[in-house]
Design a protein around this motif. Structure first.
Motif, PDB file in Angstrom:
ATOM      1  N   LEU A 152     -14.681  12.461 -48.937  1.00 41.39           N
ATOM      2  CA  LEU A 152     -15.877  12.123 -49.496  1.00 41.39           C
ATOM      3  C   LEU A 152     -16.949  11.445 -48.616  1.00 41.39           C
ATOM      4  O   LEU A 152     -17.882  10.956 -48.780  1.00 41.39           O
ATOM      5  N   ASN A 153     -16.578  11.421 -47.588  1.00 44.30           N
ATOM      6  CA  ASN A 153     -16.977  10.724 -46.246  1.00 44.30           C
ATOM      7  C   ASN A 153     -17.199  11.367 -44.975  1.00 44.30           C
ATOM      8  O   ASN A 153     -15.993  11.733 -44.485  1.00 44.30           O
ATOM      9  N   GLY A 154     -18.332  11.985 -44.681  1.00 43.43           N
ATOM     10  CA  GLY A 154     -18.562  12.705 -43.403  1.00 43.43           C
ATOM     11  C   GLY A 154     -18.031  12.201 -42.109  1.00 43.43           C
ATOM     12  O   GLY A 154     -17.347  12.860 -41.307  1.00 43.43           O
ATOM     13  N   THR A 155     -18.476  10.954 -41.831  1.00 42.77           N
ATOM     14  CA  THR A 155     -18.110  10.105 -40.692  1.00 42.77           C
ATOM     15  C   THR A 155     -16.648  10.337 -40.255  1.00 42.77           C
ATOM     16  O   THR A 155     -16.226  10.681 -39.349  1.00 42.77           O
TER      17      THR A 155
ATOM     18  N   GLY B   4     -21.743  17.147 -46.630  1.00 41.82           N
ATOM     19  CA  GLY B   4     -21.629  15.749 -47.364  1.00 41.82           C
ATOM     20  C   GLY B   4     -22.378  14.690 -47.221  1.00 41.82           C
ATOM     21  O   GLY B   4     -22.463  13.619 -47.858  1.00 41.82           O
ATOM     22  N   ALA B   5     -23.269  14.785 -45.882  1.00 39.98           N
ATOM     23  CA  ALA B   5     -24.176  13.756 -45.492  1.00 39.98           C
ATOM     24  C   ALA B   5     -25.171  14.602 -44.817  1.00 39.98           C
ATOM     25  O   ALA B   5     -25.133  15.650 -44.632  1.00 39.98           O
TER      26      ALA B   5
ATOM     27  N   LYS C 285     -25.271   5.364 -53.897  1.00 41.74           N
ATOM     28  CA  LYS C 285     -23.840   5.407 -54.521  1.00 41.74           C
ATOM     29  C   LYS C 285     -23.521   3.922 -54.830  1.00 41.74           C
ATOM     30  O   LYS C 285     -22.888   3.707 -55.825  1.00 41.74           O
TER      31      LYS C 285
ATOM     32  N   GLU D 268     -22.728   4.906 -39.191  1.00 37.99           N
ATOM     33  CA  GLU D 268     -23.849   3.645 -39.096  1.00 37.99           C
ATOM     34  C   GLU D 268     -23.471   2.973 -37.886  1.00 37.99           C
ATOM     35  O   GLU D 268     -22.357   2.849 -37.303  1.00 37.99           O
TER      36      GLU D 268
ATOM     37  N   LYS E  24     -17.750   6.438 -54.357  1.00 38.70           N
ATOM     38  CA  LYS E  24     -18.034   7.991 -54.674  1.00 38.70           C
ATOM     39  C   LYS E  24     -16.882   8.295 -55.658  1.00 38.70           C
ATOM     40  O   LYS E  24     -17.172   8.892 -56.658  1.00 38.70           O
TER      41      LYS E  24
ATOM     42  N   ASP F 247     -17.095   3.330 -49.049  1.00 38.76           N
ATOM     43  CA  ASP F 247     -18.019   4.307 -49.057  1.00 38.76           C
ATOM     44  C   ASP F 247     -17.204   5.409 -50.080  1.00 38.76           C
ATOM     45  O   ASP F 247     -17.962   5.814 -51.236  1.00 38.76           O
TER      46      ASP F 247
ATOM     47  N   ASP G 199     -17.751   3.126 -43.994  1.00 34.53           N
ATOM     48  CA  ASP G 199     -17.299   4.293 -43.566  1.00 34.53           C
ATOM     49  C   ASP G 199     -15.695   4.133 -43.378  1.00 34.53           C
ATOM     50  O   ASP G 199     -14.943   4.823 -44.019  1.00 34.53           O
TER      51      ASP G 199
ATOM     52  N   TYR H  75     -23.484   9.877 -36.858  1.00 33.35           N
ATOM     53  CA  TYR H  75     -22.624  10.227 -38.216  1.00 33.35           C
ATOM     54  C   TYR H  75     -22.688   8.912 -38.642  1.00 33.35           C
ATOM     55  O   TYR H  75     -22.706   8.549 -39.888  1.00 33.35           O
TER      56      TYR H  75
END
Ligand code: HSE
Length: 406
Positions: free
Chosen positions: A153-156, A295-296, A100, A185, A200, A196, A191, A183
Motif C-alpha cells: 500500500l506504500n509506493g516509497t 499507487g502514488a 487517507k 517525502e 490505508k 501511511d 512511509d 518518491y
C-alpha cells in the motif's frame, strides 16, 4: 454546468486541474454536463500558472458560494482539512478527497453528514493511488464475505524493498535514492515506519468488513530494521520481503497488522515491484482477486480523485451506498495472531540449532556461506505471544525477526 473547487494546489491538486483540463471533453461527456473549476484554494500565489486566475486564499469564498456543488480536498493532513471538508458537506457540497489521514480518522463522521444531506463523501484516491479499490469493495464485491485483504500500500517502501532485494543495497542508500527520485517525502517517517500503510489498511478493512477499524489499534511496524543481510536470506529461501498491510477474518475474530513479511512466488504480491501497489482480496465465494497499478504520484492519484468528481456529479442528490457502518470492529489482540517467524540467530548452526529447536519447536534452518557467525530459522506456526515467550529465553542471541506470510 457543475462548478467545483479544488482545495490544495500541491502535487495531487495540480494533477486534478491537469486531468480535468486534459480530458475535459470525455469527462464532460461521461457526466452529461460541463465540469468547471471555479476556484483553486491555496495559501500561495502561482504567477504564470494556467490556474493563476482561479487561485483564491479564503476558504469562506468556497463554502459560501451556492454555485459550488463539488469540492476536491487535496490539502492533506488533518487540519484545516477536517474543518473545511466538514463545513463543505454541511453546506450541501459533495467532497472528493485523496487524504487517507482524514478518511481513517474522520471517515465515519464525514460519511454520516454526507448521508444526512443526500450528497457524497468519496475517497477512492486515499488508498492505492490510481488503483480502483474503494469502488470495487463498495459495489462489485458485495456478494462476498471478505476474509482477507492484504496490500502493498506504500509506493516509497515498495521501491526501497525492491532495490534492496534486487541490488543487495543497504536501507540508508535506497532511502536516499527514493528521496532523490521524489518518491519519499523529505520527512519519510510516515512511509518507512508504516503509518501511511496503516491508515490505508484501516480504510480498506472498514469497507471490507463493514465496520469502523480504528487505525490507532492496528499493530504497525515499518521497514527500518530490514537490512541487506535479511534480503540475502530471503533470496536464499527463494522469497522476498515486502511491507504489507493485512487484515483477516480468522476463527477467533479479525486482526489487522502492518509489518514487513517474507513472501514467496506463490503469492501474487511477490512480483509487485518498484513504486507499484497491489491489493489482494479473498472472498468466500469469489476466491482470489488482485488489484494492481500505480499507487502514488500526481496523475494516477488525480485520476482517482476526478473519477470521484464524476461519480459525485452523476449522483447530485443521492448518496452512493457503502458498506462502512459507524459500529466499531473489535480487533483481536495481536498476541493471539498466528504466524511463522523467520529468526536470525547469533552463533553457528552446529552449536546453536538444537537449543533453538528445543525452544521454538521443529524449525527449518538456513545458513549463508558468507555469514558463518550466524544462521536463521523459520519456526512452525505459533502465536505472537508464544513467539515472544520463546524469544525472551533466547535473549540477545536473536539478531532479528521477520514474519512469514501464511
Ligand atoms: N507516500 C505515499 C506512497 C504516497 O509512497 O505510497 C501515496 O499515498
Amino acid at each position: 454546468m457543475i462548478n467545483i473547487a479544488v482545495m490544495g494546489y500541491g502535487t495531487v491538486g495540480g494533477g486534478v486541474v491537469e486531468v480535468i483540463n486534459t480530458n475535459h471533453e470525455s469527462i464532460n461527456k461521461r457526466v452529461g454536463e460541463e465540469i468547471n473549476i471555479k476556484y483553486v484554494l491555496d495559501l500561495r500565489d502561482f504567477p504564470g500558472d494556467p490556474a493563476e486566475h482561479l487561485i483564491i486564499h479564503d476558504f469562506e469564498q468556497i463554502v459560501n458560494d451556492p454555485e459550488v456543488k463539488i469540492v476536491v480536498e487535496t490539502m492533506g493532513g488533518l487540519e484545516p482539512a477536517h474543518t473545511f471538508v466538514k463545513r463543505c458537506l454541511e453546506a450541501g457540497k459533495s467532497v472528493a478527497t485523496s487524504n487517507k489521514a482524514l478518511v481513517a480518522k474522520f471517515g465515519v463522521e464525514l460519511m454520516e453528514i454526507a448521508k444526512a444531506k443526500n450528497i457524497n463523501f468519496l475517497f477512492e484516491a486515499s488508498c492505492g493511488g490510481g488503483i480502483p479499490i474503494i469502488r470495487p469493495l463498495n459495489s462489485s464485491l458485495t456478494a462476498d464475505e471478505i476474509d482477507e485483504i492484504t496490500g502493498i500500500l506504500n509506493g516509497t517502501t515498495n521501491y526501497m524493498m525492491t532495490k534492496m532485494s534486487m541490488e543487495g543495497a543497504e536501507f540508508d542508500d535506497v532511502l536516499k535514492d527514493a528521496q532523490a527520485k521524489g518518491y519519499a517525502e523529505a520527512d519519510p517517517t510516515a512511509d518507512i515506519e508504516g503509518h501511511d500503510a496503516c491508515r490505508k489498511i484501516a480504510i480498506l478493512s472498514s469497507l471490507a468488513f463493514g465496520q469502523f477499524v480504528d487505525f490507532e489499534e492496528i499493530y504497525t511496524e515499518g521497514i527500518t530494521k530490514i537490512t541487506a543481510v535479511d534480503m540475502e536470506y530471503a533470496r536464499e529461501m527463494g522469497q522476498t520481503i515486502k511491507l504489507l498491510g493485512t487484515s483477516r477474518r480468522v476463527e477467533d475474530g479479525f486482526y489487522a497488522m502492518v509489518a514487513p513479511f517474507l513472501i514467496g512466488p506463490e503469492s501474487p504480491l511477490y512480483s509487485v515491484n518498484d513504486v507499484f501497489n497491489a491489493i489482494f482480496v479473498h472472498g468466500n465465494v469469489l476466491g482470489d482477486a488482485m488489484f494492481y497499478g500505480s499507487g502514488a504520484g500526481k496523475l494516477p492519484t488525480a485520476s482517482a480523485v476526478v473519477g470521484d468528481v464524476v461519480d459525485a456529479a452523476r449522483h447530485m442528490h443521492c448518496t452512493i451506498m457503502n458498506n462502512w457502518s459507524s459500529g466499531k470492529l473489535e480487533l483481536m489482540s495481536t498476541d493471539d495472531v498466528q504466524a511463522r517467524f523467520f529468526v536470525r540467530i547469533q552463533g553457528s548452526q552446529a552449536e546453536m540449532l538444537e537449543a533453538v529447536k528445543a525452544e521454538m519447536g521443529d524449525c527449518e534452518a538456513i545458513a549463508l556461506e558468507n555469514h558463518p557467525e550466524e544462521f536463521a530459522v523459520v519456526t512452525p506456526v505459533m502465536s505472537e505471544k508464544e513467539y515472544k515467550a520463546h524469544g525472551e529465553k533466547l535473549g540477545d542471541k536473536i539478531l532479528g525477526m521477520i514474519r512469514v506470510k501464511l
